[in-house]
Design a protein around this motif. Structure first.
Motif: not given
Length: 432
Positions: A108-111, A244-247, A252-263, A274-281
């Motif tokens: 998502p945009a912003g991460l 969809a690529w992401w839930g 249309g969510l842009t979380p501060d942090v998105l976690l991915t794995g499994k596949g 862990v995919i995060a915004t610059s601010e969170a990271f």
């Protein structure tokens, strides 16, 4: 030079003994309950056992979206294996940079910042540490949610069965009912400015629990209003599993942090991110040694990430997951209700994350065992013994879909007589 003859795989009795004496007696018992088969090979949607039986794999807990040993992933990994599988971690290494860039391009945009790990639980632990660097020491998760079993992640996993033996867990952790925005608002009000919310867009291990429409958007808005860190756990749901690529895309969510794995490792390598915004990271961006792991970003895993993202794109697996999910959900719903009637509480899902919920204990477990006999692998749900779960790969052919539905029909027919009356003609229906 001495030439060694390749050793043959021991038989299932010997493997069973080794499980009991070297790994886990409980795991050995579970394997025997499921028929004692030894899986020795896999390709595409199929697993082959030591006896030569082929099983259609609609299990794997979300790992095998592109099936086993997808050629694009295997090619990438093989090339890297013969070049540089494990890095020094002192020099810069191309594969990690390229994999991170490819992942950000799909996020998502912003991460725009990535930390790689080896397992979903490690990704959750990283998110908890990111929260601490932002002054967020109150963790809020949902009942029934599943976020892993390491100590921090286990604090968020909403099931007493897993938590009980390991208390005390992280202090300042609370749980709210999934889908209840008012309950979340109360928790956030009490911890304003100090909270971190960790939630799944669909609760997989709870039995494929879908959120009410608009709920995830409300969660994001509440987090913004109360200065809370919003972590979306897409370890099982991301990368096309939901069609969809992401839930996050659903609302249309842009979380501060998105976690991915499994596949993310293409069913070949264990890897999470862990995919995060610059601010969170920010804290991790400043100090690269603040949070490290020996195998984080190892080149072999990074090659798998690049291969997996390429395979999803090249074969349009996101759209295939959406379309196949509709077809399979319709088929298993019809079959389950035909044989079990009112004993089926609900058949639900999104994309290729599908669940059949029963009204009483028993059928889900019995069907899991019966499906093995019928040549089909499914999942149980760790946080719900009432739900039989399917996570098929998006590479299923039409004939494989027909095999899936036929095997499910045979399994339901075989087990329904144990739970519902048998009507004239032999078809089991619930006339309760």
């Amino acid at each position: 030079m001495t030439t060694r003859t390749p050793a043959t795989t021991p038989g299932r009795e010997e493997i069973g003994r080794l499980y009991r004496t070297r790994l886990s007696k409980g795991r050995a018992t579970l394997g025997e309950l499921l028929g004692g088969e030894l899986e020795t090979e896999s390709q595409g949607a199929w697993v082959t056992t030591a006896t030569g039986r082929r099983l259609l794999n609609c299990g794997g807990y979300g790992v095998l979206l592109m099936g086993a040993r997808h050629p694009t992933v295997v090619r990438r990994v093989t090339e890297q294996l013969h070049r540089n599988p494990v890095a020094t971690r002192v020099l810069l290494e191309p594969q990690a940079a390229l994999a991170a860039d490819a992942l950000v391009a799909k996020a998502p945009a912003g991460l725009d910042r990535v930390h790689f790990a080896c397992s979903g639980a490690e990704a959750v632990e990283t998110a908890i540490k990111i929260a601490r660097t932002r002054g967020k020491d109150r963790l809020i998760a949902a009942h029934g949610g599943y976020h892993g079993k390491t100590m921090g992640a286990l604090s968020l996993t909403g099931k007493e069965l897993f938590q009980g033996p390991f208390r005390p867990l992280l202090p300042g952790t609370s749980h709210v009912p999934y889908g209840d925005a008012e309950a979340l608002a109360e928790q956030l009000e009490a911890a304003s400015g100090r909270a971190c919310v960790v939630i799944e867009p669909v609760q997989g291990e709870a039995g494929v629990v879908l959120p009410p429409p608009g709920y995830l958007r409300t969660v994001q808005e509440l987090c913004r209003a109360h200065d809370a860190l919003f972590v979306l756990d897409e370890i099982q749901t991301g990368l096309g599993r939901l069609g969809a690529w992401w839930g996050a895309d659903e609302e249309g969510l842009t979380p501060d942090v998105l976690l991915t794995g499994k596949g993310l490792g293409g069913g070949v390598m264990p890897v999470s991110a862990v995919i995060a915004t610059s601010e969170a990271f920010r804290a991790f961006d400043k100090d690269p040694y603040l949070h490290t792991s020996t195998f984080s970003g190892m080149p072999l895993a990074m090659a798998a990430v690049r291969g997996a993202l390429e395979a999803i794109e090249e074969e349009d697996l996101v759209s295939r997951a959406r379309d196949l999910g509709v077809e399979i959900l319709d088929g298993i719903s019809r079959i389950a209700k035909e044989h079990f009637g009112d004993l089926v509480r609900e058949v639900r899902g999104r994309g290729l994350l599908l669940g059949v919920e029963f009204a009483e204990p028993g059928p889900a477990g019995d069907l899991l065992v019966e499906l093995i006999q019928q040549g089909l692998v499914a999942n149980h749900s760790l946080n719900s013994h009432l739900v039989l779960r399917f996570t098929p790969p998006a590479v299923l052919s039409p004939s494989e879909v027909r095999f899936l539905l036929a095997a499910f029909d045979r399994a339901c027919r075989a087990q329904a007589a144990r739970y519902v009356p048998t009507l004239e003609g032999g078809a089991a229906h619930a006339q309760r």
